[in-house]
Design a protein around this motif. Structure first.
Motif, PDB file in Angstrom:
ATOM      1  N   LEU A  80      27.623 -14.782   4.622  1.00 23.11           N
ATOM      2  CA  LEU A  80      26.422 -15.487   5.077  1.00 23.11           C
ATOM      3  C   LEU A  80      25.584 -16.064   3.949  1.00 23.11           C
ATOM      4  N   GLY A  81      25.571 -15.397   2.803  1.00 22.45           N
ATOM      5  CA  GLY A  81      24.669 -15.795   1.735  1.00 22.45           C
ATOM      6  C   GLY A  81      23.336 -15.081   1.853  1.00 22.45           C
ATOM      7  N   PHE A  82      22.523 -15.183   0.821  1.00 19.31           N
ATOM      8  CA  PHE A  82      21.265 -14.454   0.742  1.00 19.31           C
ATOM      9  C   PHE A  82      20.275 -14.866   1.830  1.00 19.31           C
ATOM     10  N   LYS A  83      20.101 -16.169   2.021  1.00 17.32           N
ATOM     11  CA  LYS A  83      19.079 -16.639   2.956  1.00 17.32           C
ATOM     12  C   LYS A  83      19.404 -16.247   4.396  1.00 17.32           C
ATOM     13  N   LYS A  84      20.640 -16.462   4.820  1.00 18.05           N
ATOM     14  CA  LYS A  84      21.002 -16.186   6.210  1.00 18.05           C
ATOM     15  C   LYS A  84      20.967 -14.688   6.514  1.00 18.05           C
ATOM     16  N   LEU A  85      21.378 -13.873   5.544  1.00 20.18           N
ATOM     17  CA  LEU A  85      21.338 -12.431   5.763  1.00 20.18           C
ATOM     18  C   LEU A  85      19.891 -11.946   5.887  1.00 20.18           C
ATOM     19  N   MET A  86      19.031 -12.442   5.006  1.00 20.74           N
ATOM     20  CA  MET A  86      17.622 -12.054   5.069  1.00 20.74           C
ATOM     21  C   MET A  86      16.977 -12.548   6.359  1.00 20.74           C
ATOM     22  N   LEU A  87      17.278 -13.776   6.744  1.00 19.55           N
ATOM     23  CA  LEU A  87      16.693 -14.353   7.954  1.00 19.55           C
ATOM     24  C   LEU A  87      17.139 -13.580   9.196  1.00 19.55           C
ATOM     25  N   GLY A  88      18.408 -13.179   9.231  1.00 18.29           N
ATOM     26  CA  GLY A  88      18.895 -12.388  10.361  1.00 18.29           C
ATOM     27  C   GLY A  88      18.159 -11.066  10.478  1.00 18.29           C
ATOM     28  N   GLY A  89      17.918 -10.405   9.331  1.00 15.98           N
ATOM     29  CA  GLY A  89      17.180  -9.144   9.345  1.00 15.98           C
ATOM     30  C   GLY A  89      15.750  -9.317   9.812  1.00 15.98           C
ATOM     31  N   LEU A  90      15.080 -10.363   9.336  1.00 21.83           N
ATOM     32  CA  LEU A  90      13.700 -10.623   9.722  1.00 21.83           C
ATOM     33  C   LEU A  90      13.572 -10.893  11.223  1.00 21.83           C
ATOM     34  N   LEU A  91      14.486 -11.689  11.747  1.00 17.54           N
ATOM     35  CA  LEU A  91      14.434 -12.022  13.177  1.00 17.54           C
ATOM     36  C   LEU A  91      14.699 -10.802  14.054  1.00 17.54           C
ATOM     37  N   LEU A  92      15.601  -9.936  13.609  1.00 22.99           N
ATOM     38  CA  LEU A  92      15.904  -8.739  14.389  1.00 22.99           C
ATOM     39  C   LEU A  92      14.672  -7.833  14.506  1.00 22.99           C
ATOM     40  N   VAL A  93      13.946  -7.653  13.395  1.00 20.68           N
ATOM     41  CA  VAL A  93      12.732  -6.828  13.430  1.00 20.68           C
ATOM     42  C   VAL A  93      11.645  -7.510  14.260  1.00 20.68           C
ATOM     43  N   LEU A  94      11.511  -8.825  14.092  1.00 25.28           N
ATOM     44  CA  LEU A  94      10.499  -9.589  14.828  1.00 25.28           C
ATOM     45  C   LEU A  94      10.672  -9.433  16.340  1.00 25.28           C
ATOM     46  N   ILE A  95      11.899  -9.495  16.812  1.00 27.29           N
ATOM     47  CA  ILE A  95      12.164  -9.389  18.246  1.00 27.29           C
ATOM     48  C   ILE A  95      11.945  -7.959  18.745  1.00 27.29           C
ATOM     49  N   THR A  96      12.252  -6.971  17.885  1.00 29.98           N
ATOM     50  CA  THR A  96      12.208  -5.563  18.305  1.00 29.98           C
ATOM     51  C   THR A  96      10.791  -4.998  18.368  1.00 29.98           C
ATOM     52  N   LEU A  97       9.931  -5.359  17.429  1.00 28.96           N
ATOM     53  CA  LEU A  97       8.611  -4.734  17.305  1.00 28.96           C
ATOM     54  C   LEU A  97       7.772  -4.747  18.589  1.00 28.96           C
ATOM     55  N   PRO A  98       7.631  -5.882  19.278  1.00 32.60           N
ATOM     56  CA  PRO A  98       6.765  -5.873  20.481  1.00 32.60           C
ATOM     57  C   PRO A  98       7.286  -5.002  21.615  1.00 32.60           C
ATOM     58  N   LEU A  99       8.541  -4.524  21.522  1.00 26.75           N
ATOM     59  CA  LEU A  99       9.123  -3.736  22.606  1.00 26.75           C
ATOM     60  C   LEU A  99       8.709  -2.265  22.558  1.00 26.75           C
ATOM     61  N   PHE A 100       8.215  -1.780  21.408  1.00 28.11           N
ATOM     62  CA  PHE A 100       7.866  -0.363  21.285  1.00 28.11           C
ATOM     63  C   PHE A 100       6.824   0.093  22.312  1.00 28.11           C
ATOM     64  N   PRO A 101       5.708  -0.623  22.471  1.00 28.99           N
ATOM     65  CA  PRO A 101       4.691  -0.124  23.420  1.00 28.99           C
ATOM     66  C   PRO A 101       5.035  -0.388  24.886  1.00 28.99           C
ATOM     67  N   VAL A 102       6.092  -1.154  25.143  1.00 25.21           N
ATOM     68  CA  VAL A 102       6.441  -1.484  26.523  1.00 25.21           C
ATOM     69  C   VAL A 102       6.830  -0.239  27.303  1.00 25.21           C
ATOM     70  N   TYR A 103       7.618   0.637  26.669  1.00 26.23           N
ATOM     71  CA  TYR A 103       8.093   1.831  27.359  1.00 26.23           C
ATOM     72  C   TYR A 103       8.151   2.983  26.365  1.00 26.23           C
TER      73      TYR A 103
END
Length: 394
Positions: A80-103
């Motif tokens: 993937l290269g540096f940028k795509k790997l970092m971007l994938g990690g950032l997006l995964l955390v971004l999507i996950t964080l708001p789900l914690f208080p849901v349930y």
């Protein structure tokens, strides 16, 4: 050096300060996420009546995800290269964080923490290897200390998320997701892609890992000890604090002092390691830091004394990961650095998994002070082990 072509390599080098600044911002935000999630969720679970052992095991799941990522990080980076790997990690955390208080459920949080661990690990691995590979040896201690100090800034800010709970359970998670969104836009806008430079070698990956470990094992131990301390303190100290008589406000006040100490001392220690040697600095910091942790139970509930101990111990231990990685880079050929980076991340995650579980078990068995006895003892043993480690030339 990073490159996709010779021309692209030159363009990366010419604007490296801009890239370095973006990497620093990304690591600050990643530090905030880990520094906030561990104590906030630990307090939730303690108030829900969950045992300290299960509380610690649930916290360790974040690092299990991070650990799993390290097993495939080198291969993913090559594809993937540096940028795509970092971007994938950032997006995964971004999507996950708001789900914690849901349930608010242990089982649901188990999955979410696993995903956050994978995402954070992708960000850390790509960013720290980028910094490691483009930094000349004479400035390695300084630059990696700046990198580590940036993570410390974020990690110190993270526990303040406890205060945001006054605005509702969603407040800290949504604010953190917003910060990740800003970083995602910066990475897309400014950060170029690139992969580690290919070095002519027929040596299989497994052999590079074995040689890296055999030549630089002492330099890789600090990553384990730093991960152990960081995860144990942020997961177990809130439980320890509530049981010895601190309020949640007291805990939110005290925890950042570990990171504050690291912010103050990490860069000076990195510069001193460039001048006087990294092994010497690691031994001194380990011995003194371990001794300070042993003093915490003696301070009981004295806020000023514990804050001072946390600041001093955090300052000495806060540079362990960056100094250890820089020390490994001093001893290893450049083509072994990706393998050494994987091993350091592996050690960090192993320590982060063991720390909360072992600390929680000690507290449940009725020995709250065991959290600091084990921490102090480990660092002092590490310092003593330095006398038997002999460096090998590249």
């Amino acid at each position: 050096m990073l490159k996709t072509s010779s021309q692209h390599s030159q363009s990366i080098h010419s604007v490296s300060k801009i890239h370095f600044a973006i990497l620093i911002i990304a690591i600050i935000v990643a530090g905030i996420s880990q520094g906030m999630l561990l104590p906030v969720l630990a307090i939730f679970l303690e108030k829900m009546g969950v045992s300290s052992t299960l509380n610690g095991l649930n916290a360790a799941v974040l690092y299990i995800g991070s650990f799993g990522m390290t097993l495939v990080a080198e291969r993913l980076l090559g594809v993937l290269g540096f940028k795509k790997l970092m971007l994938g990690g950032l997006l995964l955390v971004l999507i996950t964080l708001p789900l914690f208080p849901v349930y608010p459920s242990i089982a649901f949080w188990f999955v979410l923490r696993l995903l956050v661990g994978i995402g954070d690990s992708a960000v850390h691995y790509s960013a720290q290897l980028w910094v490691l590979m483009v930094t000349p040896s004479e400035h390695r201690g300084r630059n990696l200390s700046i990198y580590g100090m940036s993570y410390g800034i974020g990690f110190s800010i993270g526990p303040l998320g406890i205060k945001l709970l006054d605005w509702g359970i969603y407040a800290p998670f949504l604010l953190l997701a917003g910060l990740f969104l800003i970083v995602v836009m910066l990475v897309i806008w400014k950060l170029p892609n690139g992969t580690p430079e290919k070095t002519a070698t027929n040596e299989p990956a497994q052999r590079r890992f074995v040689k890296s470990y055999s030549w630089a094992w002492y330099a890789l131990i600090p990553a384990f000890l730093y991960g152990y301390m960081e995860a144990a303190m942020n997961s177990n100290f809130p439980v320890y604090g509530l049981r010895v008589g601190f309020s949640t406000g007291d805990i939110a006040f005290l925890l950042p002092f570990i990171g504050i100490g690291g912010l103050i001392l990490q860069l000076p220690l990195g510069i001193l390691s460039d001048r006087y040697g990294r092994k010497k600095m690691l031994m001194i910091c380990g011995g003194l830091g371990g001794l300070l942790f042993l003093f915490v139970p003696m301070a009981e509930t004295n806020m000023i004394a514990i804050a001072a101990i946390f600041a001093l111990a955090g300052g000495l231990i806060g540079s362990f990961f960056s100094l250890g990685l820089a020390y490994a880079a001093d001893m290893l050929p450049k083509m072994y650095l990706p393998a050494a980076n994987v091993l350091a991340s592996f050690h960090f995650n192993a320590g982060s998994i063991i720390g909360p579980a072992l600390g929680g078990k000690g507290i449940e068995m009725g020995s709250t002070a065991s959290l600091f006895w084990v921490l102090g003892g480990c660092y002092m043993i590490f310092a003593a082990t330095g006398f038997i480690f002999k460096e090998k030339s590249k």
